[in-house]
Design a protein around this motif. Structure first.
Motif, PDB file in Angstrom:
ATOM      1  N   THR A   1      10.953   7.143  11.465  1.00 40.30           N
ATOM      2  CA  THR A   1      10.590   6.869  12.861  1.00 40.30           C
ATOM      3  C   THR A   1       9.447   5.862  12.964  1.00 40.30           C
ATOM      4  O   THR A   1       9.325   5.168  13.979  1.00 40.30           O
ATOM      5  CB  THR A   1      10.173   8.162  13.589  1.00 40.30           C
ATOM      6  OG1 THR A   1       9.121   8.799  12.845  1.00 40.30           O
ATOM      7  CG2 THR A   1      11.336   9.110  13.727  1.00 40.30           C
ATOM      8  N   GLU A   2       8.614   5.781  11.920  1.00 37.25           N
ATOM      9  CA  GLU A   2       7.493   4.844  11.943  1.00 37.25           C
ATOM     10  C   GLU A   2       7.817   3.507  11.282  1.00 37.25           C
ATOM     11  O   GLU A   2       6.945   2.647  11.165  1.00 37.25           O
ATOM     12  CB  GLU A   2       6.268   5.474  11.260  1.00 37.25           C
ATOM     13  CG  GLU A   2       5.652   6.643  12.025  1.00 37.25           C
ATOM     14  CD  GLU A   2       5.135   6.221  13.412  1.00 37.25           C
ATOM     15  OE1 GLU A   2       4.522   5.149  13.520  1.00 37.25           O
ATOM     16  OE2 GLU A   2       5.370   6.968  14.387  1.00 37.25           O
TER      17      GLU A   2
ATOM     18  N   ASN B   1       4.518   1.574  10.959  1.00 38.99           N
ATOM     19  CA  ASN B   1       5.106   1.220   9.653  1.00 38.99           C
ATOM     20  C   ASN B   1       4.454   2.008   8.521  1.00 38.99           C
ATOM     21  O   ASN B   1       4.435   1.567   7.376  1.00 38.99           O
ATOM     22  CB  ASN B   1       5.007  -0.284   9.372  1.00 38.99           C
ATOM     23  CG  ASN B   1       5.864  -0.689   8.169  1.00 38.99           C
ATOM     24  OD1 ASN B   1       6.922  -0.123   7.938  1.00 38.99           O
ATOM     25  ND2 ASN B   1       5.403  -1.657   7.397  1.00 38.99           N
ATOM     26  N   ARG B   2       3.943   3.183   8.812  1.00 35.37           N
ATOM     27  CA  ARG B   2       3.362   4.045   7.775  1.00 35.37           C
ATOM     28  C   ARG B   2       4.243   5.270   7.602  1.00 35.37           C
ATOM     29  O   ARG B   2       4.476   6.024   8.540  1.00 35.37           O
ATOM     30  CB  ARG B   2       1.942   4.458   8.155  1.00 35.37           C
ATOM     31  CG  ARG B   2       0.972   3.285   8.158  1.00 35.37           C
ATOM     32  CD  ARG B   2      -0.439   3.713   8.454  1.00 35.37           C
ATOM     33  NE  ARG B   2      -1.344   2.567   8.427  1.00 35.37           N
ATOM     34  CZ  ARG B   2      -2.642   2.636   8.721  1.00 35.37           C
ATOM     35  NH1 ARG B   2      -3.182   3.798   9.086  1.00 35.37           N
ATOM     36  NH2 ARG B   2      -3.392   1.549   8.666  1.00 35.37           N
ATOM     37  N   THR B   3       4.744   5.438   6.385  1.00 39.71           N
ATOM     38  CA  THR B   3       5.651   6.548   6.110  1.00 39.71           C
ATOM     39  C   THR B   3       5.563   6.958   4.657  1.00 39.71           C
ATOM     40  O   THR B   3       5.247   6.148   3.789  1.00 39.71           O
ATOM     41  CB  THR B   3       7.114   6.160   6.449  1.00 39.71           C
ATOM     42  OG1 THR B   3       7.998   7.178   5.988  1.00 39.71           O
ATOM     43  CG2 THR B   3       7.509   4.851   5.804  1.00 39.71           C
ATOM     44  N   GLU B   4       5.828   8.243   4.389  1.00 30.62           N
ATOM     45  CA  GLU B   4       5.850   8.753   3.023  1.00 30.62           C
ATOM     46  C   GLU B   4       7.111   8.280   2.281  1.00 30.62           C
ATOM     47  O   GLU B   4       7.192   8.365   1.064  1.00 30.62           O
ATOM     48  CB  GLU B   4       5.811  10.287   3.036  1.00 30.62           C
ATOM     49  CG  GLU B   4       4.487  10.875   3.485  1.00 30.62           C
ATOM     50  CD  GLU B   4       3.424  10.799   2.415  1.00 30.62           C
ATOM     51  OE1 GLU B   4       3.739  10.417   1.270  1.00 30.62           O
ATOM     52  OE2 GLU B   4       2.263  11.124   2.720  1.00 30.62           O
ATOM     53  N   ALA B   5       8.077   7.802   3.031  1.00 32.45           N
ATOM     54  CA  ALA B   5       9.315   7.299   2.429  1.00 32.45           C
ATOM     55  C   ALA B   5       9.060   5.873   1.960  1.00 32.45           C
ATOM     56  O   ALA B   5       9.444   4.902   2.612  1.00 32.45           O
ATOM     57  CB  ALA B   5      10.456   7.352   3.444  1.00 32.45           C
ATOM     58  N   ASP B   6       8.387   5.748   0.792  1.00 32.50           N
ATOM     59  CA  ASP B   6       7.861   4.450   0.379  1.00 32.50           C
ATOM     60  C   ASP B   6       8.919   3.356   0.302  1.00 32.50           C
ATOM     61  O   ASP B   6       8.675   2.219   0.684  1.00 32.50           O
ATOM     62  CB  ASP B   6       7.118   4.567  -0.951  1.00 32.50           C
ATOM     63  CG  ASP B   6       7.968   5.157  -2.071  1.00 32.50           C
ATOM     64  OD1 ASP B   6       8.712   6.115  -1.796  1.00 32.50           O
ATOM     65  OD2 ASP B   6       7.886   4.684  -3.211  1.00 32.50           O
ATOM     66  N   GLY B   7      10.102   3.659  -0.176  1.00 32.17           N
ATOM     67  CA  GLY B   7      11.145   2.640  -0.282  1.00 32.17           C
ATOM     68  C   GLY B   7      11.675   2.170   1.062  1.00 32.17           C
ATOM     69  O   GLY B   7      12.363   1.157   1.149  1.00 32.17           O
ATOM     70  N   LEU B   8      11.340   2.903   2.122  1.00 30.41           N
ATOM     71  CA  LEU B   8      11.833   2.564   3.460  1.00 30.41           C
ATOM     72  C   LEU B   8      10.713   2.024   4.348  1.00 30.41           C
ATOM     73  O   LEU B   8      10.925   1.773   5.526  1.00 30.41           O
ATOM     74  CB  LEU B   8      12.455   3.801   4.127  1.00 30.41           C
ATOM     75  CG  LEU B   8      13.457   4.595   3.291  1.00 30.41           C
ATOM     76  CD1 LEU B   8      14.025   5.760   4.113  1.00 30.41           C
ATOM     77  CD2 LEU B   8      14.582   3.703   2.778  1.00 30.41           C
ATOM     78  N   ALA B   9       9.526   1.840   3.762  1.00 33.43           N
ATOM     79  CA  ALA B   9       8.345   1.433   4.536  1.00 33.43           C
ATOM     80  C   ALA B   9       8.332  -0.072   4.753  1.00 33.43           C
ATOM     81  O   ALA B   9       7.548  -0.808   4.157  1.00 33.43           O
ATOM     82  CB  ALA B   9       7.080   1.880   3.813  1.00 33.43           C
TER      83      ALA B   9
ATOM     84  N   LYS C   1      11.836  11.820  11.015  1.00 36.47           N
ATOM     85  CA  LYS C   1      10.396  11.983  10.803  1.00 36.47           C
ATOM     86  C   LYS C   1      10.101  12.383   9.361  1.00 36.47           C
ATOM     87  O   LYS C   1      10.906  13.043   8.711  1.00 36.47           O
ATOM     88  CB  LYS C   1       9.840  13.044  11.763  1.00 36.47           C
ATOM     89  CG  LYS C   1       9.879  12.626  13.232  1.00 36.47           C
ATOM     90  CD  LYS C   1       9.258  13.680  14.119  1.00 36.47           C
ATOM     91  CE  LYS C   1       9.240  13.231  15.577  1.00 36.47           C
ATOM     92  NZ  LYS C   1       8.639  14.271  16.467  1.00 36.47           N
ATOM     93  N   ASP C   2       8.911  12.013   8.913  1.00 39.84           N
ATOM     94  CA  ASP C   2       8.530  12.276   7.522  1.00 39.84           C
ATOM     95  C   ASP C   2       8.623  13.744   7.128  1.00 39.84           C
ATOM     96  O   ASP C   2       9.135  14.080   6.054  1.00 39.84           O
ATOM     97  CB  ASP C   2       7.095  11.785   7.267  1.00 39.84           C
ATOM     98  CG  ASP C   2       7.051  10.294   6.960  1.00 39.84           C
ATOM     99  OD1 ASP C   2       8.080   9.615   7.155  1.00 39.84           O
ATOM    100  OD2 ASP C   2       5.990   9.808   6.525  1.00 39.84           O
TER     101      ASP C   2
ATOM    102  N   ALA D   1       0.812  -1.213   0.000  1.00 40.31           N
ATOM    103  CA  ALA D   1       0.000   0.000   0.000  1.00 40.31           C
ATOM    104  C   ALA D   1       0.851   1.272   0.000  1.00 40.31           C
ATOM    105  O   ALA D   1       0.392   2.336  -0.416  1.00 40.31           O
ATOM    106  CB  ALA D   1      -0.926   0.001   1.221  1.00 40.31           C
ATOM    107  N   ASP D   2       2.098   1.163   0.447  1.00 38.51           N
ATOM    108  CA  ASP D   2       2.965   2.345   0.541  1.00 38.51           C
ATOM    109  C   ASP D   2       3.484   2.811  -0.812  1.00 38.51           C
ATOM    110  O   ASP D   2       3.954   3.943  -0.942  1.00 38.51           O
ATOM    111  CB  ASP D   2       4.177   2.029   1.432  1.00 38.51           C
ATOM    112  CG  ASP D   2       3.775   1.345   2.726  1.00 38.51           C
ATOM    113  OD1 ASP D   2       3.816   0.107   2.747  1.00 38.51           O
ATOM    114  OD2 ASP D   2       3.403   2.038   3.667  1.00 38.51           O
ATOM    115  N   ALA D   3       3.450   1.955  -1.813  1.00 35.65           N
ATOM    116  CA  ALA D   3       4.013   2.298  -3.126  1.00 35.65           C
ATOM    117  C   ALA D   3       3.253   3.454  -3.778  1.00 35.65           C
ATOM    118  O   ALA D   3       2.033   3.522  -3.696  1.00 35.65           O
ATOM    119  CB  ALA D   3       3.977   1.072  -4.032  1.00 35.65           C
TER     120      ALA D   3
END
Length: 327
Positions: free
Chosen positions: A190-191, A216-224, A247-248, A75-77
């Motif tokens: 951080t998440e 585990n929710r972050t805008e940094a999709d490759g790091l999620a 932080k995001d 879902a983060d992609a």
């Protein structure tokens, strides 16, 4: 991610072609672009699970060679990454859950294929070795610029980290090239501090961020990523110098600052290493290792961003500028 994924797919393609007696040793490997090879590779299916750029690398290279390729995305992609993959000929499967769900189902589906090959971001030696080749390129870049790395000029490298394979592979390569003169630091959202928790607890892939109530929710999709790679984390445990989190909103601020000051655009996740030098200089690490701060060479690993559509670039940049103006 492209370096590792291209290496693995080309290695697999070469192995298949050699086994089938298709390779003419007198010809350039440009022969792989011929229809004869594409028809041969079309009999095989490649699968990969990804939150972002690994999927892009595997999907684009596999489709180009003629493989049927399925990319299982969490879902983060980002939507633009899914759209680009489809445009290049990959089949994208979307999941509402996180990376752990995508990789579990992707692995199962691919293994059910008669000629299926799964690129396993959690346990692939070929991906890891592909990532590690970056060290030799960096060594040449330093030589070209007259930058010396030795006991008096240690190298500090700041690497964004997801499941741990890419930064682990890069670090492994750097240690082969520069030995103890290189110090590598991972940075995670951080998440989604999967590798940090895996190493701190000593449980590696047997623990997830959700076990500690972290989203585990972050805008940094490759790091999620909520659970680290067993293979890469066991190696990183012996080599990594430290880990910090970010932080995001800081990612977007750094993105805007980098664009304004250096005219360089990267994805939000690729900005994570930019605060590394400040973080480490404020810590006890340098004093503990008897190093002189002014002699350290700081290298921020900031890959990812060239393929981002203009609309998304503007959104990332404006979000960063808004966050900066509200400080």
């Amino acid at each position: 991610k492209a370096r590792g994924s291209f290496f693995e797919i080309l290695h697999y393609a070469e192995s298949l072609a050699k086994e089938a007696g298709l390779i003419d040793p007198h010809l350039s490997y440009e022969q792989f672009a011929s229809q004869r090879f594409k028809d041969f590779f079309s009999q095989y299916t490649i699968g990969v699970a990804s939150t972002g750029n690994l999927g892009l690398g595997i999907g684009i290279m596999s489709a180009k060679l003629g493989f049927t390729v399925n990319v299982y995305m969490s879902a983060d992609a980002k939507e633009w990454k899914k759209a680009l993959l489809r445009e290049k000929g990959a089949i994208v499967h979307e999941f509402s859950g996180d990376f752990s769900e995508a990789i579990k189902i992707g692995r199962q589906k691919t293994q059910q294929e008669p000629n299926g090959y799964f690129v396993d971001d959690e346990d692939s030696e070929h991906l890891f070795l592909g990532y590690s080749t970056a060290a030799f390129r960096l060594k040449q870049q330093f030589a070209d610029q007259g930058i010396k790395v030795d006991a008096d000029h240690p190298l500090f490298v700041y690497l964004p980290c997801g499941v741990g394979g890419a930064p682990g592979g890069i670090m492994f390569g750097l240690k082969q090239v520069f030995g103890d003169h290189v110090h590598c630091f991972f940075v995670e959202p951080t998440e989604a501090p999967a590798v940090l928790i895996g190493l701190l607890t000593g449980k590696h892939d047997q623990v997830s961020v959700q076990d500690f109530g972290i989203s585990n929710r972050t805008e940094a999709d490759g790091l999620a990523v909520g659970r680290p790679s067993k293979f890469a984390t066991e190696i990183s445990d012996q080599l990594v110098s430290g880990i910090y989190t970010i932080k995001d909103e800081k990612l977007f601020k750094l993105l805007a600052l980098l664009a304004d000051s250096e005219d360089i655009f990267v994805e939000p996740s690729a900005t994570a290493g930019l605060i590394g030098p400040g973080k480490i200089l404020q810590s006890e690490y340098i004093k503990q290792h008897g190093l002189q701060p002014e002699q350290i060479i700081h290298l921020v690993w900031a890959t990812g961003g060239k393929l981002v559509p203009d609309e998304d670039r503007r959104y990332f940049y404006e979000r960063g500028k808004t966050a900066l103006s509200s400080e």
